[in-house]
Design an enzyme around this catalytic site. Sequence first.
Site, PDB file in Angstrom:
ATOM      1  N   SER A  79       0.989  -1.211   0.005  1.00  0.00           N
ATOM      2  CA  SER A  79       0.181   0.057   0.080  1.00  0.00           C
ATOM      3  C   SER A  79       1.028   1.228  -0.055  1.00  0.00           C
ATOM      4  O   SER A  79       1.418   1.616  -0.978  1.00  0.00           O
ATOM      5  CB  SER A  79      -1.031  -0.059   1.267  1.00  0.00           C
ATOM      6  N   ASP A 293      -1.642   1.419  -3.869  1.00  0.00           N
ATOM      7  CA  ASP A 293      -2.235   0.253  -4.198  1.00  0.00           C
ATOM      8  C   ASP A 293      -3.754   0.690  -4.480  1.00  0.00           C
ATOM      9  O   ASP A 293      -4.716  -0.166  -4.950  1.00  0.00           O
ATOM     10  CB  ASP A 293      -2.311  -1.241  -3.364  1.00  0.00           C
ATOM     11  N   ASP A 295      -6.210   2.055  -2.897  1.00  0.00           N
ATOM     12  CA  ASP A 295      -7.393   1.735  -2.186  1.00  0.00           C
ATOM     13  C   ASP A 295      -7.588   3.001  -1.331  1.00  0.00           C
ATOM     14  O   ASP A 295      -8.518   2.939  -0.462  1.00  0.00           O
ATOM     15  CB  ASP A 295      -7.369   0.371  -1.271  1.00  0.00           C
ATOM     16  N   ALA A 386     -10.027   8.972   7.955  1.00  0.00           N
ATOM     17  CA  ALA A 386      -9.474   9.952   7.878  1.00  0.00           C
ATOM     18  C   ALA A 386      -8.676  10.009   6.570  1.00  0.00           C
ATOM     19  O   ALA A 386      -8.391  11.025   5.867  1.00  0.00           O
ATOM     20  CB  ALA A 386      -8.944  11.039   8.724  1.00  0.00           C
ATOM     21  N   ASN A 387      -8.032   8.990   6.490  1.00  0.00           N
ATOM     22  CA  ASN A 387      -6.711   8.764   5.336  1.00  0.00           C
ATOM     23  C   ASN A 387      -7.118   8.542   4.147  1.00  0.00           C
ATOM     24  O   ASN A 387      -6.505   8.403   3.192  1.00  0.00           O
ATOM     25  CB  ASN A 387      -5.889   7.645   5.802  1.00  0.00           C
ATOM     26  N   GLY A 512      -1.540   0.232  13.884  1.00  0.00           N
ATOM     27  CA  GLY A 512      -1.945  -1.371  13.393  1.00  0.00           C
ATOM     28  C   GLY A 512      -1.075  -1.817  12.197  1.00  0.00           C
ATOM     29  O   GLY A 512      -1.110  -2.916  11.638  1.00  0.00           O
ATOM     30  N   THR A 513      -0.172  -0.717  11.649  1.00  0.00           N
ATOM     31  CA  THR A 513       0.700  -1.077  10.572  1.00  0.00           C
ATOM     32  C   THR A 513       2.122  -0.894  10.793  1.00  0.00           C
ATOM     33  O   THR A 513       2.833  -1.357  10.148  1.00  0.00           O
ATOM     34  CB  THR A 513       0.059  -0.507   9.409  1.00  0.00           C
ATOM     35  N   ARG A 518       0.679   6.245  17.742  1.00  0.00           N
ATOM     36  CA  ARG A 518       0.120   7.386  17.036  1.00  0.00           C
ATOM     37  C   ARG A 518      -0.325   8.482  18.213  1.00  0.00           C
ATOM     38  O   ARG A 518      -0.899   8.234  19.020  1.00  0.00           O
ATOM     39  CB  ARG A 518      -0.918   7.203  16.117  1.00  0.00           C
TER      40      ARG A 518
END
Length: 555
Positions: A79, A293, A295, A386-387, A512-513, A518
């Site tokens: 991504s 990617d 999305d 929000a991203n 989470g990634t 954060r």
Amino acid sequence: MSVIRAKLRSRETGMTQFEKVSHFSGLHPKPAGLVLQYGTAGFRTNAKQLDHIMFRMGLLAALRSKNTKATIGVMVTASHNPEEDNGVKLVDPMGEMVTQAWEEYATLLANAEQEGLIMALQEVIEREAINMGQEASVFIGKDTRPSSESLSQAVLDGVSALGAHGHDYGLLTTPQLHFMVCCKNTEGRYGNASEDGYYKKLAQAFIQLTKHARNRTDDQKHLLVDGANGIGALALRKMEAFLQKEFQFSLFNDGSQGKLNFLCGADYVKVQQRPPQGVEMNAGERCCSFDGDADRIVYYFNDSAGRFHLLDGDKIATLISTYLKELLTQAGLDLQIAVVQTAYANGSSTRYLEDTMKVAVRCVKTGVKHLHHAAQEFDIGVYFEANGHGTVLFSKAAEERIQRLATDPNINDEKKNAACLLENTINLINQTVGDAISDMLLIEAVLAIRGLTVQQWNAIYTDLPNRQVADRRVIDTTDAERRATSPLGLQEAIDALVKKYQMSRAFVRPSGTEDVVRVYAEADSQESADALAHEVSVAVYKLAGGVGPEPEPLH
């Protein structure tokens, strides 16, 4: 063991399937001691560490296919991560992300040492009572990273090792793979399981929708698109022919020169709050950015004074939900519409939706699977992080009511027109997952139908200034990640800091990634948001046993 081996014997080679797995596994060895976790984004790390992971996810996809008696998808992508990274996600039968129980199996197989892989496979087979004689089918797609070619071959090796049929679609956006899996398993009811099938379905729906927009000029049809030097740029070029000049674009960062996601793409624009490099913008021009990617999508423009304005997932969700609610009212349909957000949603968007539009808002934990599941609880669920990752879900009952109304000869023109618009809107939306191309076309259609400029869209409500930073610490949270439960005293410190600023809020959560925590803060001015974010970062540093130098003030 001998009974299982007899049942799994391969007619072609005389090998049992487990022996075949062991053979192929030797070609994709696991580095001893390496531990990875299947998270929100699947597996994602430096590509050099992923060969064994890809092989084993091919195995798992074959098992999942046998278990569900349906086609499963495997997408090789990282991504918005840098080009040297890669990753892998599994796609379940209806195009949704793989179910949580199988995330655990993914982690189990990924971390089994070389000599324990067969035992881990047997555990999954026995726990799920999988019939290993069942035929299996796996669709595979990959993004444009240099490592994706060899890593997708490792997936295919895993698929074939368990006797499953692998269909390698080559270069695809992540949403295209989700779409094709759903098409295959609905026997074409959702669409044709091919790349052209994807382009045709979306383009036809877009063209039908924009017929309802009056007197569109070429300028109104035109958009600047930042392709993040990724697969989305290639897909958009292919789609151009299907759109019959009803949508025109100038494509930047198309992969011909720049590096994937480097100083460009949706994540860069969202976090840095500035245009990507390589995009030539005039004042007032509509621009959007995909991620690697395709999305995610965000919109933006520069005003006549050169100020940058971002329209992120919150603004997108507001535009779409407002449009849908107006159509439901015109059609006389009493369907329940709701917007699903995360804690990162700007406070102004939540207040506008609840207080002005009277639209229900649900807040859930960060991660697409949480938003997707919550959106399924409503007749129409609009979800966007929000991203810029998001889509719209229609319940089967809602789709049927809209279709019946669109074909009812006894209704007035206003209701029929609204129902037809809703029907074409459903066809334009990729309901399986967030899709930058589908979302872009939907936004362009809504702006055209409602006669809105990007400036008018942006003025629907004013975002509270905010700041997001990252810090490498460990935090536990509750209340959809809006309050910290550990370390002790951290939430109290955050609460005290928030009281110092007007219209403010702040929260922290583990990513989470990535291996980071954060920190998000918003307040009535950018200076206050920056100051609050810094003070919260310092509180995290002091109360969570920070390492390295204390966080510096934001500039």
